[in-house]
Design an enzyme around this catalytic site. Sequence first.
Site, PDB file in Angstrom:
ATOM      1  N   ASP A  29      79.797  38.831 -11.553  1.00 20.46           N
ATOM      2  CA  ASP A  29      80.118  38.094 -13.081  1.00 20.46           C
ATOM      3  C   ASP A  29      81.899  38.126 -11.935  1.00 20.46           C
ATOM      4  OD1 ASP A  29      79.804  37.375 -15.800  1.00 20.46           O
ATOM      5  OD2 ASP A  29      81.410  38.774 -15.727  1.00 20.46           O
TER       6      ASP A  29
ATOM      7  N   TYR B 206      89.547  35.108 -18.941  1.00 18.72           N
ATOM      8  CA  TYR B 206      88.881  34.110 -19.058  1.00 18.72           C
ATOM      9  C   TYR B 206      90.542  32.928 -19.269  1.00 18.72           C
ATOM     10  CZ  TYR B 206      84.349  35.506 -19.750  1.00 18.72           C
ATOM     11  OH  TYR B 206      83.428  36.601 -18.968  1.00 18.72           O
TER      12      TYR B 206
ATOM     13  N   HIS C  63      71.677  39.183 -16.012  1.00 16.68           N
ATOM     14  CA  HIS C  63      72.445  39.153 -15.678  1.00 16.68           C
ATOM     15  C   HIS C  63      73.234  40.301 -15.495  1.00 16.68           C
ATOM     16  CE1 HIS C  63      76.685  37.125 -16.164  1.00 16.68           C
ATOM     17  NE2 HIS C  63      77.342  38.293 -15.793  1.00 16.68           N
TER      18      HIS C  63
END
Length: 291
Positions: free
Chosen positions: A108, A216, A273
């Site tokens: 990730d 982010y 994921h």
Amino acid sequence: MTSATTLLQARRIVVPANGIEFEVFEAGAGDRLALLLHGFPQHAVMWRHLVGPLAAAGYRVWAVNQRGYGATTRPVEKDAYSLEALTADVAGLIDAANPASVSLVGHDWGGFVAWVVAIRKLRPIDALVVLNIPHPLCFRRALEQEWRQKLKSAYAAFFQLPWLPERLLSARRGAGAEWLMQRAAGRDGVFSKEAMDIYRANVAAPGAASAMLNWYRAAGRDILAAEDLDEPIDAPTLVVWGLQDVALGESCLDGAERYVRDLRIERLPGVSHWTPEDAPEKVNKLILGFV
């Protein structure tokens, strides 16, 4: 609560690097370093299935809590989570370990950081392993050209909002983060209760949710704007991809061979994921066979 050191079967150390202090879980010994970088919204304990096998194979394993996570230094400023800062952290950790060789493993967001360390050749990397994260330019192409990927990535736009994402993630002592992770897993049993307790406590700690989201808000901006990410990667590279990823489509893998000289891609049907936790035996076999 079960401790991270117990789950990881590792000793906890503190490593100063790049001007901050990192919480590192170390196992094994020797001059071959396996540096493990977790993703969002997790913790180094996500590597609990991999640390022991790598140590048994002769590696000194460092499972790191990256900046803002766990007991690692948690800067308040958004720009402290720029891509430049995050990749400099990895370079500093490698310098602190002073190894003869480095296998860099990232999942990730940890995978994005690993990609960029290898692309920019910040330090020599002998093997690169990334799990369920595409090469940054492949991701950028998919995000720009494919409506399905735009939909899958819409949550990242929500994360740009002030205070509300923090409230939802940390609500009820991290229950919001647990809901997000369980939804992305798609089935029960991917996360042990002991690990989830650590994830929840991690995100509920003062300032932690903001730190995680600032990846982010700062590094995400940098990934989309960087103009120097087309440099070919020399290190042998393994990409492990769970095909049931709800956030990233398989098409994100398209074109990766243009940027990596020695590339191997392994697709895992029915795996979400959260590859290292969803299919630990398959993932460990692939990684150990590669490095």
